[in-house]
Design a protein around this motif. Sequence first.
Motif, short mmCIF file in Angstrom:
data_model
loop_
_atom_site.label_atom_id
_atom_site.label_comp_id
_atom_site.label_asym_id
_atom_site.label_seq_id
_atom_site.Cartn_x
_atom_site.Cartn_y
_atom_site.Cartn_z
N GLY A 16 -6.02 4.41 3.97
CA GLY A 16 -7.28 3.80 3.58
C GLY A 16 -7.22 2.68 2.58
O GLY A 16 -8.25 2.05 2.31
N CYS A 36 -7.61 6.34 -0.09
CA CYS A 36 -8.83 5.60 -0.40
C CYS A 36 -9.77 5.76 0.79
O CYS A 36 -9.34 5.65 1.94
CB CYS A 36 -8.52 4.11 -0.62
N GLU A 37 -11.01 6.05 0.47
CA GLU A 37 -12.01 6.24 1.50
C GLU A 37 -13.10 5.20 1.33
O GLU A 37 -13.09 4.42 0.37
CB GLU A 37 -12.60 7.65 1.41
N ASP A 38 -14.05 5.19 2.23
CA ASP A 38 -15.19 4.30 2.10
C ASP A 38 -16.04 4.77 0.93
O ASP A 38 -16.78 5.74 1.02
CB ASP A 38 -16.01 4.31 3.39
N SER A 92 -7.73 -6.20 -3.17
CA SER A 92 -6.43 -6.48 -3.77
C SER A 92 -6.50 -7.74 -4.62
O SER A 92 -7.26 -8.66 -4.32
CB SER A 92 -5.36 -6.65 -2.69
N TRP A 113 -7.01 -2.35 -5.78
CA TRP A 113 -5.62 -1.87 -5.66
C TRP A 113 -4.67 -2.82 -6.38
O TRP A 113 -4.52 -3.97 -6.01
CB TRP A 113 -5.25 -1.76 -4.19
N GLN A 146 -9.12 -13.91 -3.48
CA GLN A 146 -9.46 -12.50 -3.59
C GLN A 146 -9.90 -12.13 -5.01
O GLN A 146 -10.72 -11.23 -5.19
CB GLN A 146 -8.28 -11.64 -3.14
N THR A 179 0.81 -1.22 0.00
CA THR A 179 0.00 0.00 0.00
C THR A 179 0.84 1.27 0.00
O THR A 179 0.30 2.36 -0.15
CB THR A 179 -0.92 0.03 1.22
N ALA A 217 -5.73 -0.34 2.69
CA ALA A 217 -5.99 -1.65 3.29
C ALA A 217 -7.44 -1.81 3.72
O ALA A 217 -8.00 -2.91 3.65
CB ALA A 217 -5.05 -1.87 4.48
N GLU A 218 -8.05 -0.72 4.14
CA GLU A 218 -9.42 -0.79 4.67
C GLU A 218 -10.49 -0.73 3.58
O GLU A 218 -11.55 -1.36 3.71
CB GLU A 218 -9.67 0.35 5.65
N HIS A 219 -10.24 0.00 2.50
CA HIS A 219 -11.32 0.30 1.56
C HIS A 219 -11.10 -0.19 0.13
O HIS A 219 -11.98 -0.01 -0.71
CB HIS A 219 -11.57 1.81 1.54
#
Length: 499
Positions: free
Chosen positions: A162, A278-280, A169, A312, A175, A157, A164-166
Amino acid sequence: MSNLAKNQSAESNAKSFNNEKNNAEKNSTQNNNQNSSDNNPNASKADSDTTRPRILVLGAGYASLSLLKGLNRQTLKNAQITLISKEPYHYASVLLHEVASGYKDRQTCRDLQAVLPRGVEFVCDSVERILPHRVECARGAYEYDTLIIGLGFSSDTFGIAGVAEHAMSLIDYTQARAIFARLRENLEAYKRTNDERYLRVVVCGGGFSGSELVASIAIEFAKLARQSGVDASLLRLICIEALPNVLPMFAPHIAQKGRAYMESLGIEVRSSCRILACEDGAVVISCAPSASDASNSTESKQERIESKCIIWTAGVKGNEVMDKSFVCARSRVEVDEYLLPKNALVYKGAESGAGVDSGANLDSGAGADSGKINSGAKSGVACAKNSLIGRTYIIGDCASLIDPSTSRPYAPTAQLAQQEGEYLARVFNTIFANKSLGSTASAQTLESIAPFRYESKGTFCSLGNRFGIGIAKNREFSGLLALLIKRFIEWKWWRKLSK
């Protein structure tokens, strides 16, 4: 096959793979229980045979399987070889983008029990930490004399907020299937809400993986939309790249051909744009002014792109187990021309708190007092100075091999991984050429083995199922011919596994 049939097939494959994994883990547990001793629950019957070294291979990717498929009968007879993989199957990582788009599914995988050479023991377990002479996994610990680390890659990342959270991958088969599931879910969500954010796909990274992925999604997502009764013209595919153009590993004019084809598929290529966060449900980017900007501004413009599917692909690093086990950069260890650690490995959490010299410097005079441990010390086979037995080899994505012509690491590719595995197979076949293992162990040293040399045979990139670009032996290819060459390369890999 219709998309509806593909969806049903994908769900059936998922259940089948889960059953295979459960069965593989159950069989591994039974084997460990049957072969257990009072002090070591993971000791196998072969552990009592101190005349044969225990070679432990971690990971079932291109590098590890190339190694195992290249071993001859003499080597398989004279060594105890065990492969540990968290999944009971091998997946072709170069085809993950086609799994994510729904173009392919289980045909990108092979059952490990079906492809492993006879004499190689398989353990389905998840590696958690590597220590001197022992590998700790989720279900047990496994001892070794010689270790080959080929664990594959993980997402990098670069510390961007953000991600990893949003963002999703593209790092493994599971995945990739999750991305395809998200695409289907988003179409259903759009039909319920008319929220066009569900029809936007943002791929962060316009390198090899990102370009292949967004092109394949552009074609297959449109098919899926039409099958679901959604107007495909409403779909929006966006590829964000920080460099001036996508596919920077190719010469500019070849990369431009790839970009032009991507744009012909309706993909918005946003080059010279840095990802800030990166956001929600959104990606925040900063784009350099373009030549067509009428304002003649020299300042970057910040933009927020809303999407319910953010993927990502902007960077990878070695497996996260490496960072948990060793002091290293980006979960990779620099290796020398024999695929041995170039410098002393420094373990994290080792009882001694010390480094383990598994490289070429066993004759440096460093002993226990200085925190250097001979990695062959516990082996049941005597190891000569600079012996190739009792070492830790690192191959594939976890290895950082320096290109002598550029003094920079080679890009981690399937081609490089395969050649590393094939080389290491030749090394072990040379070591175990004699029936008398003891004499072979003392005779075969670094000085008697030719070093590894990587030779690129070409690079090919698929952009959907009708177009590709590539280069081989200074000859450039584009269009359907490039794609067919790439398919031939893929076929050669499957043929190799089937032998």
